[in-house]
Design a protein around this motif. Structure first.
Motif, PDB file in Angstrom:
ATOM      1  N   ARG A   1       0.841  -1.195   0.000  1.00 60.05           N
ATOM      2  CA  ARG A   1       0.000   0.000   0.000  1.00 60.05           C
ATOM      3  C   ARG A   1       0.880   1.250   0.000  1.00 60.05           C
ATOM      4  O   ARG A   1       1.837   1.329   0.763  1.00 60.05           O
TER       5      ARG A   1
ATOM      6  N   ARG B   1      -1.098  -1.197  -4.355  1.00 61.52           N
ATOM      7  CA  ARG B   1      -2.349  -0.451  -4.282  1.00 61.52           C
ATOM      8  C   ARG B   1      -1.988   0.943  -3.808  1.00 61.52           C
ATOM      9  O   ARG B   1      -1.584   1.121  -2.648  1.00 61.52           O
TER      10      ARG B   1
ATOM     11  N   ARG C   1      -2.611   5.316  -3.742  1.00 60.42           N
ATOM     12  CA  ARG C   1      -3.534   6.451  -3.846  1.00 60.42           C
ATOM     13  C   ARG C   1      -2.704   7.710  -4.015  1.00 60.42           C
ATOM     14  O   ARG C   1      -1.912   8.078  -3.143  1.00 60.42           O
TER      15      ARG C   1
ATOM     16  N   GLU D   1      -4.843   4.519  -7.888  1.00 60.51           N
ATOM     17  CA  GLU D   1      -6.015   5.395  -7.879  1.00 60.51           C
ATOM     18  C   GLU D   1      -5.537   6.839  -7.768  1.00 60.51           C
ATOM     19  O   GLU D   1      -4.758   7.172  -6.881  1.00 60.51           O
TER      20      GLU D   1
ATOM     21  N   TYR E   1      -6.699   9.676   2.772  1.00 61.65           N
ATOM     22  CA  TYR E   1      -5.844   8.495   2.680  1.00 61.65           C
ATOM     23  C   TYR E   1      -6.478   7.253   3.327  1.00 61.65           C
ATOM     24  O   TYR E   1      -5.861   6.191   3.332  1.00 61.65           O
ATOM     25  N   GLU E   2      -7.671   7.395   3.841  1.00 57.15           N
ATOM     26  CA  GLU E   2      -8.292   6.293   4.586  1.00 57.15           C
ATOM     27  C   GLU E   2      -8.370   4.984   3.798  1.00 57.15           C
ATOM     28  O   GLU E   2      -8.138   3.911   4.356  1.00 57.15           O
ATOM     29  N   PRO E   3      -8.656   5.000   2.486  1.00 57.97           N
ATOM     30  CA  PRO E   3      -8.751   3.736   1.761  1.00 57.97           C
ATOM     31  C   PRO E   3      -7.459   2.925   1.696  1.00 57.97           C
ATOM     32  O   PRO E   3      -7.506   1.718   1.451  1.00 57.97           O
ATOM     33  N   VAL E   4      -6.304   3.562   1.896  1.00 53.12           N
ATOM     34  CA  VAL E   4      -5.039   2.812   1.818  1.00 53.12           C
ATOM     35  C   VAL E   4      -4.272   2.782   3.137  1.00 53.12           C
ATOM     36  O   VAL E   4      -3.360   1.969   3.302  1.00 53.12           O
TER      37      VAL E   4
END
Length: 222
Positions: free
Chosen positions: A48, A74, A76, A101, A113-116
């Motif tokens: 990540r 993954r 961001r 993304e 940044y919460e999704p990663v």
């Protein structure tokens, strides 16, 4: 400077990356080298990543397409300028990087940044030369909220007098990071720092404001 003029300004500023021997192209090469090393050090499995104020995403998008770990990433990338974010999105899609993304948004708030989060690798490039010194320190101290144990942070800052990079390096140490590298070139007033989190991560909080971006891009060594 109104918003449309600011957008045009930043797009023009990023063209300096394409000038051979420019400060930005030389800085980019150093950041990409450190990023490759960080990727190669990651254990098997998902990697990540985040990139603050990512611009056209050249730091990451110049490394991943031909890297053996590209399928594990993954990432961001967060950029406030819509044209630069669109450039990064096109480049990521053209390279077939489905794990990347690009977000058109405010990189200064942890919620984006919460999704990663927590990440294995964080890029804070082109940020510290464009925010107040107090915000640099605050951002460094808050990075453990976005990082997992042993995460790598890669950052940049010019070294023109008064050179803040020694102090930034001490702030990283105080925040639980060990320095794994600090790169500069003779006669070139810039620096690329690489640190690994050896202390304990802090709990993630989505409502932390890290900095106010006050630069205008004229700092070509940022």
């Amino acid at each position: 400077m109104d918003s449309s003029a600011a957008e045009r300004h930043w797009v023009g500023w990023h063209r300096r990356y394409d000038l051979p021997g420019s400060s930005l192209s030389r800085r980019l090469a150093l950041v990409q080298r450190r990023l490759r090393e960080a990727l190669e050090e990651q254990p098997a499995g998902e990697i990540r990543m985040l990139s603050m104020c990512a611009g056209q995403g050249r730091d990451i998008l110049g490394v991943l397409p031909d890297h053996a770990r590209r399928g594990d990433v993954r990432a961001r990338l967060v950029e406030l300028d819509p044209d630069l974010a669109a450039d990064a999105e096109r480049a990521a899609r053209a390279a077939g990087l489905g794990g990347v993304e690009v977000v058109h948004g405010d990189a200064s708030v942890t919620a984006v940044y919460e999704p990663v989060a927590p990440v294995h690798i964080a890029l804070v490039c082109g940020v510290f030369g464009n925010i107040a010194d107090a915000d640099v320190r605050h951002t460094v101290e808050q990075l453990p909220r976005l990082c997992r144990p042993a995460a790598t942070v890669i950052w940049t800052r010019h070294r023109r007098p008064p050179d803040l990079t020694p102090t930034i390096r001490s702030w990283f140490a105080g925040a639980g990071f060990a320095e794994t590298g600090f790169d500069g070139e003779d006669g070139f007033l810039m620096g690329v720092g690489t640190h690994r989190l050896v202390g304990q991560p802090l709990p993630y909080q989505p409502d932390v404001r890290l900095f106010d971006f006050v630069g205008d891009g004229e700092d070509a060594h940022r």
